[in-house]
Design a protein around this motif. Structure first.
Motif, mmCIF file in Angstrom:
data_model
loop_
_atom_site.group_PDB
_atom_site.id
_atom_site.type_symbol
_atom_site.label_atom_id
_atom_site.label_comp_id
_atom_site.label_asym_id
_atom_site.label_seq_id
_atom_site.Cartn_x
_atom_site.Cartn_y
_atom_site.Cartn_z
ATOM 1 N N ASP A 192 0.843 -1.204 0.000
ATOM 2 C CA ASP A 192 0.000 0.000 0.000
ATOM 3 C C ASP A 192 0.869 1.241 0.000
ATOM 4 O O ASP A 192 2.098 1.176 0.149
ATOM 5 C CB ASP A 192 -1.032 -0.006 1.135
ATOM 6 C CG ASP A 192 -0.468 0.386 2.500
ATOM 7 O OD1 ASP A 192 0.670 0.891 2.582
ATOM 8 O OD2 ASP A 192 -1.181 0.194 3.498
ATOM 9 N N ARG A 234 -3.115 5.126 -6.702
ATOM 10 C CA ARG A 234 -4.216 6.045 -7.026
ATOM 11 C C ARG A 234 -4.927 5.691 -8.321
ATOM 12 O O ARG A 234 -6.000 6.200 -8.596
ATOM 13 C CB ARG A 234 -3.687 7.488 -7.150
ATOM 14 C CG ARG A 234 -3.089 8.039 -5.875
ATOM 15 C CD ARG A 234 -4.177 8.243 -4.820
ATOM 16 N NE ARG A 234 -3.649 8.744 -3.569
ATOM 17 C CZ ARG A 234 -3.253 7.966 -2.558
ATOM 18 N NH1 ARG A 234 -3.348 6.645 -2.650
ATOM 19 N NH2 ARG A 234 -2.779 8.484 -1.452
ATOM 20 N N ARG A 287 -6.257 6.421 1.571
ATOM 21 C CA ARG A 287 -6.886 7.727 1.342
ATOM 22 C C ARG A 287 -7.894 7.799 0.205
ATOM 23 O O ARG A 287 -8.907 8.485 0.352
ATOM 24 C CB ARG A 287 -5.816 8.809 1.214
ATOM 25 C CG ARG A 287 -5.343 9.268 2.577
ATOM 26 C CD ARG A 287 -4.011 9.924 2.516
ATOM 27 N NE ARG A 287 -2.981 8.975 2.135
ATOM 28 C CZ ARG A 287 -1.674 9.235 2.190
ATOM 29 N NH1 ARG A 287 -1.266 10.413 2.586
ATOM 30 N NH2 ARG A 287 -0.788 8.314 1.842
HETATM 31 C C1 LIG Z 1 -6.620 8.641 8.470
HETATM 32 C C2 LIG Z 1 -5.578 7.547 8.404
HETATM 33 C C3 LIG Z 1 -5.278 6.823 9.552
HETATM 34 C C4 LIG Z 1 -4.307 5.827 9.505
HETATM 35 N N1 LIG Z 1 -4.015 5.121 10.637
HETATM 36 C C5 LIG Z 1 -3.091 4.131 10.589
HETATM 37 C C6 LIG Z 1 -2.775 3.370 11.739
HETATM 38 O O1 LIG Z 1 -3.305 3.579 12.814
HETATM 39 N N2 LIG Z 1 -1.845 2.391 11.620
HETATM 40 C C7 LIG Z 1 -1.219 2.127 10.428
HETATM 41 O O2 LIG Z 1 -0.385 1.228 10.344
HETATM 42 N N3 LIG Z 1 -1.503 2.833 9.329
HETATM 43 C C8 LIG Z 1 -2.418 3.817 9.380
HETATM 44 N N4 LIG Z 1 -2.699 4.551 8.261
HETATM 45 C C9 LIG Z 1 -1.991 4.227 7.012
HETATM 46 C C10 LIG Z 1 -2.857 3.268 6.206
HETATM 47 O O3 LIG Z 1 -3.104 2.071 6.900
HETATM 48 C C11 LIG Z 1 -2.196 2.927 4.891
HETATM 49 O O4 LIG Z 1 -0.911 2.357 5.116
HETATM 50 C C12 LIG Z 1 -2.027 4.121 3.993
HETATM 51 O O5 LIG Z 1 -3.133 5.000 4.103
HETATM 52 C C13 LIG Z 1 -1.920 3.642 2.557
HETATM 53 O O6 LIG Z 1 -1.541 4.695 1.739
HETATM 54 P P1 LIG Z 1 -2.590 5.515 0.835
HETATM 55 O O7 LIG Z 1 -3.437 6.313 1.770
HETATM 56 O O8 LIG Z 1 -1.685 6.365 0.005
HETATM 57 O O9 LIG Z 1 -3.404 4.521 0.029
HETATM 58 C C14 LIG Z 1 -3.649 5.548 8.285
HETATM 59 C C15 LIG Z 1 -3.983 6.280 7.134
HETATM 60 C C16 LIG Z 1 -4.919 7.276 7.190
HETATM 61 C C17 LIG Z 1 -5.237 8.060 5.916
#
Ligand SMILES: Cc1cc2nc3c(=O)[nH]c(=O)nc-3n(C[C@H](O)[C@H](O)[C@H](O)COP(=O)(O)O)c2cc1C
Length: 243
Positions: free
Chosen positions: A166, A170, A190
């Motif tokens: 991940d 997009r 996201r």
């Molecule tokens: C609002 C939000 C909260 C997140 N919280 C965590 C979390 O608590 N633990 C974690 O490992 N990743 C967290 N992430 C990261 C996501 O699990 C994921 O790795 C990441 O969003 C993927 O990338 P992308 O948003 O570009 O698709 C979070 C991402 C967002 C946007």
């Protein structure tokens, strides 16, 4: 009576209470949020300046109702940071995987893998899979992009466990590239949140449809009738051009 040291361990207590109640469709999200990634590989929260500026509040999570509150006593800065400081357990280590296995039959994935050393260790402790992730780039500046280290992780696990990816996917073309470089699946964070904010459930569906349509079109244009037809030769990386 000899006094025993009282060790209130948020992570273990939380896992003990939450995991046995979980069923398959929700396990991934819950693992993302609570267990391995931030706890094991990132025992502290990164300095998230936007959260500090906006005084971000940690959401109350349905899964933890009655078990854990995200309310914290902090008047300034990011309340998420304050919450994490109060609850993250920096003592978590690889041995905890064994313990996790002993309290749940759910598949355990290790998320946040960016190096071959960690990928190999994950295979050694026998997890169900790894997620190549830099937590969406939130934690630390200058972490590598996940697509740039994907092949290293795929080589390191040698087909023994599935490799997911991940971070920054997009377009359907991004999914295609990751599969060509050896990922079994691609996760998105996201994009679905943006879809949700723009148009609720319909917005989320639309984002997933768009990714699927773009992915199928990419497959067709690259001459791949099925996912199994996507191969390493469909992409060229910077490393290839150096050869
Ligand atoms: C609002 C939000 C909260 C997140 N919280 C965590 C979390 O608590 N633990 C974690 O490992 N990743 C967290 N992430 C990261 C996501 O699990 C994921 O790795 C990441 O969003 C993927 O990338 P992308 O948003 O570009 O698709 C979070 C991402 C967002 C946007």
């Amino acid at each position: 009576m000899a006094s025993e040291p009282v060790n209130v361990n948020e992570f273990r207590e939380l896992a003990r209470q939450v995991l046995p109640k979980m069923f398959y469709p929700t396990y991934l999200r819950a693992l993302w949020r609570t267990l391995l990634p931030d706890a094991m590989l990132a025992p502290r929260l990164g300095r998230r300046e936007a959260d500090i500026k906006n005084r971000m509040v940690a959401p109350q999570l349905k899964n933890f109702e009655g078990i854990l509150s995200t309310d914290v006593n902090s008047d300034e800065g990011s309340k998420v940071e304050a919450f994490v400081k109060e609850t993250f357990d920096a003592s978590l280590c690889w041995e905890d995987i064994e313990w996790l296995k002993s309290i749940t039959n759910l598949p355990i994935l290790i998320k946040g893998v960016l190096t071959h050393e960690v990928a190999r260790k994950a295979v050694e402790v026998v997890v169900a899979g790894i997620v190549v992730s830099n937590h969406g780039g939130h934690q630390l500046d200058y972490t590598p992009t996940t697509i740039s280290v994907l092949e290293e992780e795929v080589d390191a696990v040698g087909g023994k466990v599935p490799v997911l990816l991940d971070g920054g996917a997009r377009r359907g073309t991004d999914v295609f590239k990751a599969l060509a470089l050896g990922a079994q699946a691609v996760l998105v964070g996201r994009p679905v949140i943006y879809g949700l904010a723009a148009n609720g459930e319909h917005g989320v569906r639309r984002v997933i449809e768009m990714l699927k349509d773009e992915f199928e079109l990419t497959m067709a244009l690259c001459g791949c009738p099925g996912v199994m037809d996507i191969t390493r030769s469909h992409v060229r990386t910077e490393c290839d051009s150096m050869l």
